[in-house]
Motif scaffolding. Structure first.
Motif, PDB file in Angstrom:
ATOM      1  N   ALA A 210      34.306 -22.851 -21.744  1.00 36.87           N
ATOM      2  CA  ALA A 210      33.517 -22.797 -20.369  1.00 36.87           C
ATOM      3  C   ALA A 210      32.535 -23.805 -19.986  1.00 36.87           C
ATOM      4  CB  ALA A 210      33.015 -21.251 -20.373  1.00 36.87           C
ATOM      5  N   ALA A 211      31.718 -24.015 -20.967  1.00 36.70           N
ATOM      6  CA  ALA A 211      30.641 -25.336 -20.521  1.00 36.70           C
ATOM      7  C   ALA A 211      31.432 -26.508 -20.389  1.00 36.70           C
ATOM      8  CB  ALA A 211      29.833 -25.345 -21.886  1.00 36.70           C
ATOM      9  N   GLY A 212      32.344 -26.744 -21.157  1.00 41.23           N
ATOM     10  CA  GLY A 212      32.886 -28.076 -20.811  1.00 41.23           C
ATOM     11  C   GLY A 212      33.652 -27.992 -19.417  1.00 41.23           C
ATOM     12  N   ALA A 213      34.297 -26.993 -19.136  1.00 42.05           N
ATOM     13  CA  ALA A 213      35.071 -26.858 -17.937  1.00 42.05           C
ATOM     14  C   ALA A 213      34.199 -27.049 -16.650  1.00 42.05           C
ATOM     15  CB  ALA A 213      36.001 -25.641 -17.850  1.00 42.05           C
ATOM     16  N   ASN A 214      33.066 -26.577 -16.844  1.00 39.44           N
ATOM     17  CA  ASN A 214      32.056 -26.536 -15.717  1.00 39.44           C
ATOM     18  C   ASN A 214      30.927 -27.680 -15.582  1.00 39.44           C
ATOM     19  OD1 ASN A 214      33.020 -23.991 -14.578  1.00 39.44           O
ATOM     20  ND2 ASN A 214      31.767 -23.160 -16.097  1.00 39.44           N
ATOM     21  N   PHE A 215      31.087 -28.686 -16.736  1.00 37.79           N
ATOM     22  CA  PHE A 215      30.162 -29.746 -16.660  1.00 37.79           C
ATOM     23  C   PHE A 215      30.608 -30.808 -15.652  1.00 37.79           C
ATOM     24  CE2 PHE A 215      29.578 -34.111 -18.500  1.00 37.79           C
ATOM     25  CZ  PHE A 215      28.066 -34.170 -18.625  1.00 37.79           C
ATOM     26  N   ASP A 216      29.651 -31.437 -14.824  1.00 34.08           N
ATOM     27  CA  ASP A 216      29.786 -32.103 -13.953  1.00 34.08           C
ATOM     28  C   ASP A 216      28.633 -33.201 -13.562  1.00 34.08           C
ATOM     29  OD1 ASP A 216      30.576 -33.766 -11.501  1.00 34.08           O
ATOM     30  OD2 ASP A 216      31.012 -32.052 -10.378  1.00 34.08           O
ATOM     31  N   VAL A 217      28.484 -34.337 -14.099  1.00 33.30           N
ATOM     32  CA  VAL A 217      27.350 -35.049 -13.557  1.00 33.30           C
ATOM     33  C   VAL A 217      27.809 -36.482 -13.126  1.00 33.30           C
ATOM     34  CG1 VAL A 217      25.872 -34.249 -15.539  1.00 33.30           C
ATOM     35  CG2 VAL A 217      27.195 -36.064 -15.934  1.00 33.30           C
ATOM     36  N   ARG A 218      28.910 -36.511 -12.408  1.00 34.03           N
ATOM     37  CA  ARG A 218      29.490 -37.786 -11.779  1.00 34.03           C
ATOM     38  C   ARG A 218      28.619 -38.118 -10.916  1.00 34.03           C
ATOM     39  NH1 ARG A 218      33.450 -34.728  -7.375  1.00 34.03           N
ATOM     40  NH2 ARG A 218      32.431 -32.803  -7.346  1.00 34.03           N
ATOM     41  N   ASP A 219      27.788 -37.361 -10.055  1.00 37.42           N
ATOM     42  CA  ASP A 219      26.748 -38.009  -9.067  1.00 37.42           C
ATOM     43  C   ASP A 219      25.626 -38.300  -9.629  1.00 37.42           C
ATOM     44  OD1 ASP A 219      28.807 -37.669  -7.149  1.00 37.42           O
ATOM     45  OD2 ASP A 219      28.088 -35.461  -6.750  1.00 37.42           O
ATOM     46  N   ARG A 220      25.226 -38.209 -10.946  1.00 44.32           N
ATOM     47  CA  ARG A 220      23.976 -38.379 -11.704  1.00 44.32           C
ATOM     48  C   ARG A 220      24.077 -39.409 -12.669  1.00 44.32           C
ATOM     49  NH1 ARG A 220      20.762 -33.592 -13.622  1.00 44.32           N
ATOM     50  NH2 ARG A 220      19.090 -35.402 -13.678  1.00 44.32           N
ATOM     51  N   VAL A 221      25.037 -39.657 -13.246  1.00 42.56           N
ATOM     52  CA  VAL A 221      25.200 -40.652 -14.488  1.00 42.56           C
ATOM     53  C   VAL A 221      24.542 -42.077 -14.031  1.00 42.56           C
ATOM     54  CG1 VAL A 221      27.030 -39.677 -15.796  1.00 42.56           C
ATOM     55  CG2 VAL A 221      27.616 -41.298 -13.907  1.00 42.56           C
ATOM     56  N   TRP A 222      24.745 -42.468 -12.879  1.00 42.00           N
ATOM     57  CA  TRP A 222      24.090 -43.765 -12.462  1.00 42.00           C
ATOM     58  C   TRP A 222      22.661 -43.730 -12.527  1.00 42.00           C
ATOM     59  CZ3 TRP A 222      20.236 -43.764  -8.945  1.00 42.00           C
ATOM     60  CH2 TRP A 222      20.024 -42.772  -8.170  1.00 42.00           C
ATOM     61  N   GLU A 223      21.934 -42.622 -12.742  1.00 45.63           N
ATOM     62  CA  GLU A 223      20.428 -42.605 -12.969  1.00 45.63           C
ATOM     63  C   GLU A 223      20.406 -43.099 -14.528  1.00 45.63           C
ATOM     64  OE1 GLU A 223      19.008 -38.573 -12.288  1.00 45.63           O
ATOM     65  OE2 GLU A 223      20.286 -38.485 -10.321  1.00 45.63           O
ATOM     66  N   LEU A 224      21.183 -42.787 -15.299  1.00 41.79           N
ATOM     67  CA  LEU A 224      20.850 -43.126 -16.769  1.00 41.79           C
ATOM     68  C   LEU A 224      20.769 -44.749 -16.996  1.00 41.79           C
ATOM     69  CD1 LEU A 224      23.328 -40.825 -18.702  1.00 41.79           C
ATOM     70  CD2 LEU A 224      20.852 -40.741 -18.693  1.00 41.79           C
ATOM     71  N   ARG A 225      19.474 -45.330 -17.555  1.00 34.83           N
ATOM     72  CA  ARG A 225      19.642 -46.597 -17.992  1.00 34.83           C
ATOM     73  C   ARG A 225      19.402 -46.779 -19.275  1.00 34.83           C
ATOM     74  NH1 ARG A 225      20.238 -46.225 -12.855  1.00 34.83           N
ATOM     75  NH2 ARG A 225      19.202 -47.590 -11.444  1.00 34.83           N
ATOM     76  N   THR A 226      19.558 -45.700 -19.991  1.00 33.85           N
ATOM     77  CA  THR A 226      19.793 -45.952 -21.489  1.00 33.85           C
ATOM     78  C   THR A 226      20.954 -46.867 -22.037  1.00 33.85           C
ATOM     79  OG1 THR A 226      19.177 -43.596 -21.348  1.00 33.85           O
ATOM     80  CG2 THR A 226      19.772 -44.086 -23.509  1.00 33.85           C
ATOM     81  N   PRO A 227      20.698 -47.664 -22.847  1.00 35.42           N
ATOM     82  CA  PRO A 227      21.748 -48.391 -23.343  1.00 35.42           C
ATOM     83  C   PRO A 227      22.920 -47.587 -23.954  1.00 35.42           C
ATOM     84  CG  PRO A 227      19.766 -49.303 -24.081  1.00 35.42           C
ATOM     85  CD  PRO A 227      19.229 -47.909 -23.486  1.00 35.42           C
ATOM     86  N   THR A 228      24.206 -47.582 -23.480  1.00 42.29           N
ATOM     87  CA  THR A 228      25.219 -46.643 -23.750  1.00 42.29           C
ATOM     88  C   THR A 228      26.296 -47.478 -24.431  1.00 42.29           C
ATOM     89  OG1 THR A 228      24.449 -45.340 -21.922  1.00 42.29           O
ATOM     90  CG2 THR A 228      26.622 -44.928 -22.877  1.00 42.29           C
ATOM     91  N   LEU A 229      26.909 -47.307 -25.595  1.00 41.28           N
ATOM     92  CA  LEU A 229      28.056 -47.489 -26.121  1.00 41.28           C
ATOM     93  C   LEU A 229      29.219 -46.499 -25.783  1.00 41.28           C
ATOM     94  CD1 LEU A 229      29.858 -49.509 -27.939  1.00 41.28           C
ATOM     95  CD2 LEU A 229      28.885 -48.046 -29.890  1.00 41.28           C
ATOM     96  N   LEU A 230      30.377 -46.770 -25.319  1.00 40.44           N
ATOM     97  CA  LEU A 230      31.479 -45.983 -24.906  1.00 40.44           C
ATOM     98  C   LEU A 230      32.404 -46.390 -25.909  1.00 40.44           C
ATOM     99  CD1 LEU A 230      31.341 -46.275 -20.992  1.00 40.44           C
ATOM    100  CD2 LEU A 230      30.686 -44.257 -22.324  1.00 40.44           C
TER     101      LEU A 230
END
Length: 295
Positions: A210-230
């Motif tokens: 249920a947590a995964g199904a309701n997760f939505d940060v699509r409009d906020r991820v741009w705020e992350l300046r943290t170096p990120t490896l995908l």
């Protein structure tokens, strides 16, 4: 056994000392700490390691009402999924309680699938994440590429009359490539034993879903300046690889590495490739910190 407590729920974690900065491994939906054994071995000694059990997994309490968990499955599942499920915000708050209890700052967060969602939420809400490594995950929301329906039918299915072991094997099929499963029958059997021992019980697995199904940060991820490896397998049948590309487009400080033919659990199928990339990323950002601190 170290434990942190949030809202009366006890969260278990393992904490191993090492020479370098702490690396924190965050589990996927229902999975126990076993899923990171190959990556933990790779960073052990060179880094401090923390591995929490997500709420409801392994040795952590589930925080669910006993009145609900004792209901028959057909009645219990929709109640938990719609009314009593977890949230990614809450799971991220659990992680903050663990890191606060351990006294850790400037951590390298590594999360896969649901764990990658928790890592994103954590980095948006709290200040301890120095880097993010996100595997086989998504930012959620309507823009995300949904899990294929045929996969959903398998991983949430409970075949009639099947044992717990047979159900786990059935649900796990889409997470691995058929090639890997066919070539590694003994390892698959061992993984089933680890899952029976460490994975979340069914009520908590539903609450995590249920947590995964309701997760939505699509409009906020741009705020992350943290170096990120995908890191993402191109043949992921659970979280399609297009989700990694969407994250890469929105994260301002990210690097995308795709694993050709890789599955959802590419870090288990191809640990050498994943570990080499992860260790290089950690080394790069640990050395950059050392340079910035030198006189």
């Amino acid at each position: 056994m170290p434990r942190a407590t949030r809202d009366g729920v006890s969260i278990y974690y393992e904490h191993e000392q090492g020479a370098g900065e702490p690396v924190v491994f965050v589990q996927g939906l229902g999975y126990g700490r076993w899923m990171w054994r190959w990556q933990r071995e790779a960073v052990a000694g060179g880094h401090e390691v923390v591995a929490p059990d997500n709420r409801g997994t392994g040795r952590s309490d589930d925080g669910l009402s006993r009145l609900v968990t004792k209901l028959p499955g057909k009645l219990r599942t929709p109640i938990i999924y719609t009314l009593a499920g977890y949230s990614v915000e809450g799971l991220a708050a659990d992680l903050e309680a663990v890191l606060d209890d351990a006294g850790l700052y400037d951590v390298h967060l590594v999360g896969a699938s649901l764990g990658g969602m928790i890592a994103q939420q954590y980095a948006l809400e709290y200040g301890r994440a120095k880097t993010l490594t996100l595997l086989s995950t998504t930012h959620g929301g309507e823009d995300a590429v949904a899990m294929p329906e045929e996969t959903r039918e398998v991983i949430f299915d409970a075949p009639k009359g099947a044992s717990e072991r047979e159900t786990i094997r059935h649900r796990m099929r889409p997470a691995f490539s058929d090639r890997f499963t066919n070539r590694n029958p003994h390892l698959i059997d061992r993984i089933l034993e680890w899952r029976l021992e460490q994975d979340a019980a069914e009520p908590a697995r539903v609450a995590q879903a249920a947590a995964g199904a309701n997760f939505d940060v699509r409009d906020r991820v741009w705020e992350l300046r943290t170096p990120t490896l995908l890191l993402h397998g191109t043949d992921d049948r659970v979280v399609p690889v297009e989700n990694a590309r969407l994250l890469h487009e929105k994260l301002p400080n990210s690097r995308l590495e795709t694993i050709e033919g890789g599955s959802h659990l590419c870090f288990i199928e191809e640990p050498d490739r994943v570990n080499e990339t992860l260790l290089a990323f950690l080394d790069e950002h640990e050395r950059s910190t050392a340079r910035s601190r030198s006189p």
